[in-house]
Design an enzyme around this catalytic site. Structure first.
Site, PDB file in Angstrom:
ATOM      1  N   TRP A 158       4.688   6.635   0.991  1.00  0.00           N
ATOM      2  CA  TRP A 158       3.266   6.826   0.663  1.00  0.00           C
ATOM      3  C   TRP A 158       3.246   7.071  -0.764  1.00  0.00           C
ATOM      4  CZ3 TRP A 158       5.173   9.347   5.082  1.00  0.00           C
ATOM      5  CH2 TRP A 158       4.666   8.639   6.145  1.00  0.00           C
ATOM      6  N   HIS A 172      -3.187  10.405   4.082  1.00  0.00           N
ATOM      7  CA  HIS A 172      -3.264   9.983   5.359  1.00  0.00           C
ATOM      8  C   HIS A 172      -4.246  11.120   6.143  1.00  0.00           C
ATOM      9  CE1 HIS A 172       1.019  11.305   6.619  1.00  0.00           C
ATOM     10  NE2 HIS A 172       0.509  12.243   6.034  1.00  0.00           N
ATOM     11  N   ARG A 198      -4.704   6.564  -2.199  1.00  0.00           N
ATOM     12  CA  ARG A 198      -3.238   6.312  -2.357  1.00  0.00           C
ATOM     13  C   ARG A 198      -3.117   5.437  -3.931  1.00  0.00           C
ATOM     14  NH1 ARG A 198      -0.666   4.099   3.310  1.00  0.00           N
ATOM     15  NH2 ARG A 198      -1.436   6.132   4.348  1.00  0.00           N
ATOM     16  N   GLN A 212      -9.187   6.259   7.362  1.00  0.00           N
ATOM     17  CA  GLN A 212      -8.592   6.082   8.343  1.00  0.00           C
ATOM     18  C   GLN A 212      -9.345   6.932   9.732  1.00  0.00           C
ATOM     19  OE1 GLN A 212      -4.670   7.798   7.601  1.00  0.00           O
ATOM     20  NE2 GLN A 212      -3.827   5.681   6.834  1.00  0.00           N
ATOM     21  N   VAL A 255       6.158  10.702  14.825  1.00  0.00           N
ATOM     22  CA  VAL A 255       6.317   9.985  16.129  1.00  0.00           C
ATOM     23  C   VAL A 255       7.433   9.467  16.410  1.00  0.00           C
ATOM     24  CG1 VAL A 255       3.599   9.742  16.128  1.00  0.00           C
ATOM     25  CG2 VAL A 255       5.353   7.941  15.087  1.00  0.00           C
ATOM     26  N   ALA A 309      -0.021  10.119  19.061  1.00  0.00           N
ATOM     27  CA  ALA A 309      -1.008  10.194  17.602  1.00  0.00           C
ATOM     28  C   ALA A 309      -0.980   8.778  17.323  1.00  0.00           C
ATOM     29  CB  ALA A 309      -0.529  11.214  16.608  1.00  0.00           C
TER      30      ALA A 309
HETATM   31  C1  FA5 Z   1      -0.266   6.194   8.045  1.00  0.00           C
HETATM   32  O1  FA5 Z   1      -0.859   6.530   7.088  1.00  0.00           O
HETATM   33  C2  FA5 Z   1       0.045   7.196   9.436  1.00  0.00           C
HETATM   34  N1  FA5 Z   1      -0.373   8.461   9.079  1.00  0.00           N
HETATM   35  C3  FA5 Z   1      -0.416   6.525  10.514  1.00  0.00           C
HETATM   36  C4  FA5 Z   1       0.129   7.242  11.761  1.00  0.00           C
HETATM   37  C5  FA5 Z   1      -0.765   8.365  12.272  1.00  0.00           C
HETATM   38  C6  FA5 Z   1       1.076   7.037  12.192  1.00  0.00           C
HETATM   39  C7  FA5 Z   1      -0.258   8.834  13.688  1.00  0.00           C
HETATM   40  C8  FA5 Z   1       1.838   7.306  13.624  1.00  0.00           C
HETATM   41  C9  FA5 Z   1       1.007   8.416  14.045  1.00  0.00           C
HETATM   42  P1  FA5 Z   1       0.051   3.859   7.364  1.00  0.00           P
HETATM   43  O2  FA5 Z   1       0.368   4.251   5.953  1.00  0.00           O
HETATM   44  O3  FA5 Z   1       0.597   2.559   7.904  1.00  0.00           O
HETATM   45  O4  FA5 Z   1       0.198   4.792   8.292  1.00  0.00           O
HETATM   46  O5  FA5 Z   1      -1.521   3.626   7.363  1.00  0.00           O
HETATM   47  C10 FA5 Z   1      -2.309   3.463   8.456  1.00  0.00           C
HETATM   48  C11 FA5 Z   1      -3.361   2.358   8.419  1.00  0.00           C
HETATM   49  O6  FA5 Z   1      -4.144   2.662   7.071  1.00  0.00           O
HETATM   50  C12 FA5 Z   1      -2.681   1.151   7.983  1.00  0.00           C
HETATM   51  O7  FA5 Z   1      -2.554   0.371   9.271  1.00  0.00           O
HETATM   52  C13 FA5 Z   1      -4.034   0.471   7.347  1.00  0.00           C
HETATM   53  O8  FA5 Z   1      -4.801  -0.140   8.090  1.00  0.00           O
HETATM   54  C14 FA5 Z   1      -4.465   1.541   6.437  1.00  0.00           C
HETATM   55  N2  FA5 Z   1      -4.100   1.553   5.069  1.00  0.00           N
HETATM   56  C15 FA5 Z   1      -3.044   2.197   4.747  1.00  0.00           C
HETATM   57  N3  FA5 Z   1      -2.895   1.895   3.198  1.00  0.00           N
HETATM   58  C16 FA5 Z   1      -4.217   1.361   3.197  1.00  0.00           C
HETATM   59  C17 FA5 Z   1      -4.790   0.767   1.700  1.00  0.00           C
HETATM   60  N4  FA5 Z   1      -4.281   0.878   0.536  1.00  0.00           N
HETATM   61  N5  FA5 Z   1      -5.897   0.276   1.795  1.00  0.00           N
HETATM   62  C18 FA5 Z   1      -6.546   0.169   2.986  1.00  0.00           C
HETATM   63  N6  FA5 Z   1      -6.156   0.558   4.183  1.00  0.00           N
HETATM   64  C19 FA5 Z   1      -4.968   0.973   4.188  1.00  0.00           C
END
Ligand code: FA5
Length: 341
Positions: A158, A172, A198, A212, A255, A309
């Site tokens: 991240w 997140h 981010r 999210q 997870v 989760a």
């Molecule tokens: C996470 O942030 C993990 N915390 C998710 C998680 C929670 C996994 C609990 C397992 C258990 P990730 O970085 O992939 O995961 O982000 C999750 C979702 O947020 C992505 O699938 C996407 O839909 C959205 N997302 C992430 N980054 C961006 C971005 N820069 N712009 C828009 N949507 C985003």
């Protein structure tokens, strides 16, 4: 000319002037000005004549007093009638049912907010509680309690913003997991809709600020089937259609195993289109069974309880719902875009 005649002609001239002024008078403001000019307490034209009365002899007073009063009453009547006429013309136009209605200028909720409320409704019906995240949080909640200690290479997954005093505009919504686990005894069912930040290069699918919806479910005997059933039920209710789903491996330290939940494309129904990259599948929700270390740090005994989760991107859901191709439109302030929802 005697005093009597002189006064009579002054009174007549005042009455004529008032009548002609009132004919031309077209609004209440103008009416008040005319009234003040003739009947004003200090300098009104008729008031000045009234003020003369005490200085007259008794006989003059007997003759002239009633004449002045007569004129005063006439003027008051004329002013009252005009006031009534204005009032009734206003009332008429206010209640006139034949006039076309005026559309009030109201704003409306942003499409992300609309969809967020909709998602919250569905989860609430499924028994989930809504928890607000901290938008600025600390290393302990954003990383440590999620099984990502200092120096863990997964921190690089991240692009995190840091404040000068080492706080984090949340990367997140998982940052709330530890607090949720500590706050109540299982069974726990909570969602956390929130804004994340981010340090990313933006493109049509990535923003520096996005949303999210985290989900946390903990109870006894929870299995992967509960996770899959929960996500599928939500998505079928949200998209109002039967969906195919599949899971594929992924990695998140909090997870085990880390998974990605995919559904058949809601745009092309799985046939293949630009939205699903012609694969027929949408990779939608990262998720998985909660790691025992995360449960332990939240004060939950992993021998007794298990859970799952997820962290789904809300912007992505909104884009699918309204067929929006570029995420950057959401915060562009472009009214032509926003007025469509
Ligand atoms: C996470 O942030 C993990 N915390 C998710 C998680 C929670 C996994 C609990 C397992 C258990 P990730 O970085 O992939 O995961 O982000 C999750 C979702 O947020 C992505 O699938 C996407 O839909 C959205 N997302 C992430 N980054 C961006 C971005 N820069 N712009 C828009 N949507 C985003």
């Amino acid at each position: 000319m005697g005093l009597d005649q002189n006064l009579a002609s002054q009174l007549k001239s005042i009455e004529d002037k008032v009548a002609s002024e009132l004919k031309q008078c077209s609004d209440l403001d103008a009416l008040q000005k005319i009234k003040a000019y003739f009947l004003g307490r200090k300098k009104g034209k008729l008031t000045q004549l009234i003020k003369l009365i005490p200085s007259l002899s008794i006989n003059e007073r007997k003759i002239l007093g009633p004449k002045i009063n007569q004129t005063k009453n006439k003027l008051l009547t004329l002013f009252q009638e005009k006031e009534k006429a204005f009032a009734s013309s206003n009332v008429k136009s206010f209640f006139d049912p034949t006039l076309p209605g005026e559309k009030p200028i109201y704003g409306h909720l942003h499409p992300i907010t609309q969809v967020c409320y909709e998602a919250e409704d569905i989860f609430e019906k499924m028994g989930f509680e809504i928890v607000e995240p901290f938008e600025i949080d600390d290393d302990f909640h954003v990383f440590e309690t999620l099984n990502i200690p200092q120096g863990h290479p997964a921190r690089d997954m991240w692009d995190t913003f840091w404040t000068e005093d080492n706080f984090i505009p949340i990367t997140h919504t998982s940052a709330m997991q530890n607090r949720i686990l500590k706050s109540v005894k299982p069974p726990i069912r909570a969602i956390v809709p929130g804004r994340c930040f981010r340090h990313e290069a933006t493109d049509a699918r990535h923003e520096h600020t996005f949303y999210q919806i985290e989900g946390v479910y903990v109870d006894q005997n929870i299995s992967l089937a509960d996770l899959l059933g929960t996500l599928l039920s939500f998505l079928e209710a949200f998209f109002q259609q039967k969906l195919k789903y599949k899971i594929q491996p992924s990695y998140f330290p909090f997870v085990e195993p880390g998974l990605e939940f995919l559904i058949s494309c809601v745009i092309c129904k799985g046939r293949g289109c630009a939205t699903c990259g012609h694969s027929g599948w949408l990779e939608l929700i990262p998720c998985g069974p909660i790691h025992p270390n995360v449960l332990k740090m939240g004060g939950v005994n992993p021998e007794k309880y298990s859970g799952f989760a997820w962290g789904m991107g809300l912007d992505r859901l909104v884009m699918l719902r309204f067929a929006i191709e570029d995420i950057r439109l959401f915060h562009s302030g472009n009214l032509r875009f926003l007025e469509q929802f």
